[in-house]
Design an enzyme around this catalytic site. Structure first.
Site, mmCIF file in Angstrom:
data_model
loop_
_atom_site.group_PDB
_atom_site.id
_atom_site.type_symbol
_atom_site.label_atom_id
_atom_site.label_comp_id
_atom_site.label_asym_id
_atom_site.label_seq_id
_atom_site.Cartn_x
_atom_site.Cartn_y
_atom_site.Cartn_z
ATOM 1 N N ASP A 141 10.632 3.170 8.937
ATOM 2 C CA ASP A 141 9.735 2.502 7.991
ATOM 3 C C ASP A 141 10.554 2.196 6.737
ATOM 4 O O ASP A 141 11.769 2.422 6.735
ATOM 5 C CB ASP A 141 8.504 3.368 7.710
ATOM 6 C CG ASP A 141 8.839 4.754 7.167
ATOM 7 O OD1 ASP A 141 9.757 4.867 6.327
ATOM 8 O OD2 ASP A 141 8.183 5.733 7.568
ATOM 9 N N PRO A 142 9.944 1.684 5.668
ATOM 10 C CA PRO A 142 10.753 1.303 4.501
ATOM 11 C C PRO A 142 11.605 2.431 3.926
ATOM 12 O O PRO A 142 12.674 2.184 3.358
ATOM 13 C CB PRO A 142 9.701 0.840 3.483
ATOM 14 C CG PRO A 142 8.575 0.356 4.307
ATOM 15 C CD PRO A 142 8.531 1.262 5.499
ATOM 16 N N GLU A 189 9.590 -2.476 10.125
ATOM 17 C CA GLU A 189 9.490 -2.406 8.661
ATOM 18 C C GLU A 189 10.872 -2.285 8.024
ATOM 19 O O GLU A 189 11.178 -1.367 7.280
ATOM 20 C CB GLU A 189 8.561 -1.263 8.243
ATOM 21 C CG GLU A 189 7.123 -1.500 8.651
ATOM 22 C CD GLU A 189 6.144 -0.501 8.064
ATOM 23 O OE1 GLU A 189 4.989 -0.884 7.816
ATOM 24 O OE2 GLU A 189 6.533 0.666 7.860
ATOM 25 N N THR A 228 7.602 -5.249 5.116
ATOM 26 C CA THR A 228 6.340 -4.736 4.590
ATOM 27 C C THR A 228 6.285 -4.955 3.092
ATOM 28 O O THR A 228 7.138 -5.626 2.517
ATOM 29 C CB THR A 228 6.139 -3.259 4.966
ATOM 30 O OG1 THR A 228 4.796 -2.863 4.677
ATOM 31 C CG2 THR A 228 7.120 -2.360 4.242
ATOM 32 N N ASN A 229 5.230 -4.416 2.452
ATOM 33 C CA ASN A 229 4.973 -4.595 1.023
ATOM 34 C C ASN A 229 4.799 -6.063 0.638
ATOM 35 O O ASN A 229 5.446 -6.562 -0.289
ATOM 36 C CB ASN A 229 6.073 -3.944 0.185
ATOM 37 C CG ASN A 229 6.129 -2.442 0.407
ATOM 38 O OD1 ASN A 229 7.032 -1.954 1.092
ATOM 39 N ND2 ASN A 229 5.158 -1.730 -0.139
ATOM 40 N N HIS A 262 -1.375 -2.985 0.097
ATOM 41 C CA HIS A 262 -0.610 -4.227 0.235
ATOM 42 C C HIS A 262 -1.244 -5.468 -0.380
ATOM 43 O O HIS A 262 -0.960 -6.582 0.046
ATOM 44 C CB HIS A 262 -0.292 -4.462 1.717
ATOM 45 C CG HIS A 262 0.672 -3.464 2.277
ATOM 46 N ND1 HIS A 262 0.750 -3.155 3.613
ATOM 47 C CD2 HIS A 262 1.612 -2.688 1.663
ATOM 48 C CE1 HIS A 262 1.682 -2.239 3.806
ATOM 49 N NE2 HIS A 262 2.212 -1.938 2.635
ATOM 50 N N GLU A 287 1.061 -4.996 11.693
ATOM 51 C CA GLU A 287 0.296 -3.756 11.612
ATOM 52 C C GLU A 287 -0.817 -3.904 10.589
ATOM 53 O O GLU A 287 -0.581 -4.393 9.484
ATOM 54 C CB GLU A 287 1.176 -2.569 11.182
ATOM 55 C CG GLU A 287 2.293 -2.208 12.125
ATOM 56 C CD GLU A 287 3.115 -1.023 11.601
ATOM 57 O OE1 GLU A 287 2.629 -0.318 10.682
ATOM 58 O OE2 GLU A 287 4.240 -0.824 12.093
ATOM 59 N N ASP A 298 -9.745 16.014 13.890
ATOM 60 C CA ASP A 298 -8.787 16.855 14.619
ATOM 61 C C ASP A 298 -8.181 17.984 13.786
ATOM 62 O O ASP A 298 -7.375 18.762 14.291
ATOM 63 C CB ASP A 298 -7.680 15.997 15.237
ATOM 64 C CG ASP A 298 -6.689 15.447 14.214
ATOM 65 O OD1 ASP A 298 -6.956 15.532 12.993
ATOM 66 O OD2 ASP A 298 -5.642 14.920 14.646
ATOM 67 N N ASN A 302 -5.881 12.866 7.135
ATOM 68 C CA ASN A 302 -5.743 11.453 7.471
ATOM 69 C C ASN A 302 -5.135 10.643 6.334
ATOM 70 O O ASN A 302 -5.267 10.985 5.158
ATOM 71 C CB ASN A 302 -7.103 10.865 7.837
ATOM 72 C CG ASN A 302 -7.611 11.386 9.172
ATOM 73 O OD1 ASN A 302 -6.824 11.654 10.077
ATOM 74 N ND2 ASN A 302 -8.911 11.543 9.295
ATOM 75 N N ASP A 408 -7.048 9.243 13.118
ATOM 76 C CA ASP A 408 -8.142 9.397 14.078
ATOM 77 C C ASP A 408 -9.456 8.861 13.526
ATOM 78 O O ASP A 408 -10.414 8.676 14.292
ATOM 79 C CB ASP A 408 -8.299 10.861 14.500
ATOM 80 C CG ASP A 408 -8.491 11.803 13.325
ATOM 81 O OD1 ASP A 408 -9.616 12.236 13.082
ATOM 82 O OD2 ASP A 408 -7.494 12.100 12.640
#
Length: 508
Positions: A141-142, A189, A228-229, A262, A287, A298, A302, A408
């Site tokens: 990722d970034p 990303e 991204t961003n 974003h 995404e 779970d 999150n 989730d």
């Protein structure tokens, strides 16, 4: 007797023997009746991608998770997704997500072997595959672009060759396994780096090596580059300029878009339009996601919760299945509005990463026992975002904060794996859907079916009238899925042969 029953019993022979070849306005698509309302999008790109990333699904199934239709019937998740309108599957690939003892790092243990299974099952259900190469052994990722363990110490030239070979070999294996590959992502990303390379020239050379491998595999497969961003307008435009400056060969300029981070959808359209207008590239959201609830199921925190990332001007939808569908529709519409019809599609990220054990309503010893059982499954099958074994590769993050699913509450299934009504947004965005009760044949909404309704259909067919989604639904008397002149004829024949003096029933 209900009007639908009267029409069906008396007029279906007439419907069956009459030709219904729509033309002009007569072929208007009828919105679906649904528990979640979706406004139709008239897509500019043929086959607009309505995709989903389900990279963790094999590990979840290995841990005992089953998926069900909205009606509660257990079914292959890929069949459920396809039937719900998903037409593309995205799958991430890590080179070697295992420690020195063979224990998986988690995150679905998303290696090539898992991708081959996913690709085959997607193809068996008429869905194409976007292959998302991270060129890492774990999350890229970034802030994380570590090279695979096997590439440690390679020169840039050696890494170019390794990336080329790995990409081409993997694609050939996926194809041999039965996947229908339509697009390949060179890195994930990659805003700041790729495979341990962070200089402009290093990034460009690795992008180009991956693109060459895709072209060698199949010249008809699209090459996507993913950043991204997008809220940082200047920086995201700089990426498009940088790729052009170094002559990188690619087809699709993609970004992530999560509304908590974003920026606005208007800005998203604008920055994607920049690459489309200036460089002629397709544009895509690789995404996105949105909560259907703020509850955790779970026992692992999150990404979006009541206390985290749930506020802000761009978190504009309620945290329900309706709000989730609204977000998906809004992001698709933003991409569809990219200049020149270059908006290619949208992928929802990990829309099936459900809990392996529901902790809802549990407390005390019962909660602790369920959480412990979940933890054992996360470790054994890699179905949490990270396992403790990832510490060997990534000690400062995953190795410290490993655990379950962080999304989730952003999936399209409940804690028992049953599909939510929001999942149908992928299909209903093509037609629109309404939640209001509608009387079949009552086009003008006055509570009865009469000759004025038939006239309104004929006016619509001649393009003299515009019908609301509810009116379109009522006008589709023969339930063909389109409003045609035949629907007016059915009403006229019904009125000529049968009395309409019966109680009004809400039928659709």
């Amino acid at each position: 007797m209900k009007l639908r029953a009267l029409l069906a019993a008396a007029l279906m022979p007439l419907i069956a023997c009459c030709s219904a070849v729509p033309c002009g306005a007569e072929d208007a698509v009828v919105p679906a009746k649904d528990s979640v309302a979706v406004e139709r999008i008239s897509f500019n790109a043929p086959g607009f991608i309505r995709g989903m990333d389900v990279s963790s699904v094999i590990s979840l199934e290995n841990a005992g998770v089953t998926f069900k239709t909205e009606a509660g019937e257990e079914q292959d998740i890929f069949r459920i997704l396809s039937d719900s309108g998903v037409n593309y599957i995205r799958v991430r690939i890590w080179n070697d997500p295992y420690d020195s003892s063979g224990n998986g790092y988690g995150g679905g243990n998303s290696d090539l072997a898992a991708a081959k299974i996913i690709g085959k099952r997607a193809a068996d259900n008429q869905m194409r595959l976007l292959v998302d190469f991270h060129y890492s052994d774990f999350w890229a990722d970034p802030g994380k672009q570590a090279a695979p363990k096997a590439w440690t110490g390679l020169t840039l030239a050696q890494k170019e060759q390794a990336l080329y070979d790995y990409t081409l070999d993997s694609l050939n294996e996926l194809k041999s396994a039965g996947a229908d590959i339509g697009m390949v992502q060179i890195g994930n990303e990659t805003t700041a780096g790729i495979a341990g390379e962070f200089s402009e020239s290093g990034r460009a050379r690795l992008f180009s090596a991956g693109a060459r491998a895709v072209r060698a595999f199949d010249g008809g497969v699209l090459v996507a580059l993913h950043f991204t961003n997008p809220e940082n307008t200047a920086a995201i435009k700089w990426q498009a300029d940088f790729l052009d400056r170094y002559g990188v060969d690619y087809d699709v300029f993609a970004t992530s878009y999560y509304p908590s981070w974003h920026g606005s959808l208007e800005n998203l359209t604008a920055v994607l339009s920049y690459a489309a207008e200036k460089y002629g590239k397709y544009a895509m959201v690789a995404e996105t996601s949105y909560p259907c609830t703020l509850e955790d199921t779970d026992g692992h925190g999150n990404t979006v919760s009541q206390w985290n990332n749930s506020t802000g001007e761009n978190m504009r939808w309620v945290f329900t299945p309706q709000g989730q569908a609204d977000e998906v529709r809004a992001v698709m519409n933003a991409v569809n509005e990219v200049s020149g019809g270059k908006g290619l599609g949208v992928f929802y990220w990990e829309g099936a990463w459900v809990t392996v054990g529901d902790v809802t309503g549990k407390s005390g010893a019962e909660y602790t026992a369920q959480w412990q059982q979940n933890s054992e499954l996360w470790e054994r099958y890699g179905c949490g975002w990270a396992s403790s074994f990832s510490a060997e590769y990534e000690p400062d993050d995953a190795g410290r904060y490993y655990g379950g699913s962080a999304v989730d509450n952003q999936v399209f299934f409940d804690a028992q794996g049953r599909a939510l009504p929001s999942l149908r947004v992928f299909k209903n965005v093509l037609t629109g859907s309404v939640t209001a009760d509608v009387l079949l044949g009552d086009v003008d909404g006055n509570g009865t079916v009469d000759i004025k309704d038939a006239t309104e259909i004929r006016r619509f067919a001649a393009e003299y009238a515009v019908l609301s989604p509810e009116s379109l639904l009522a006008a589709d008397v023969d339930r063909s899925g389109a409003v045609t002149i035949e629907d007016a004829t059915v009403i006229q024949r019904y009125l000529a042969e049968f009395s309409v003096e019966q109680p009004i029933n809400r039928l659709i």
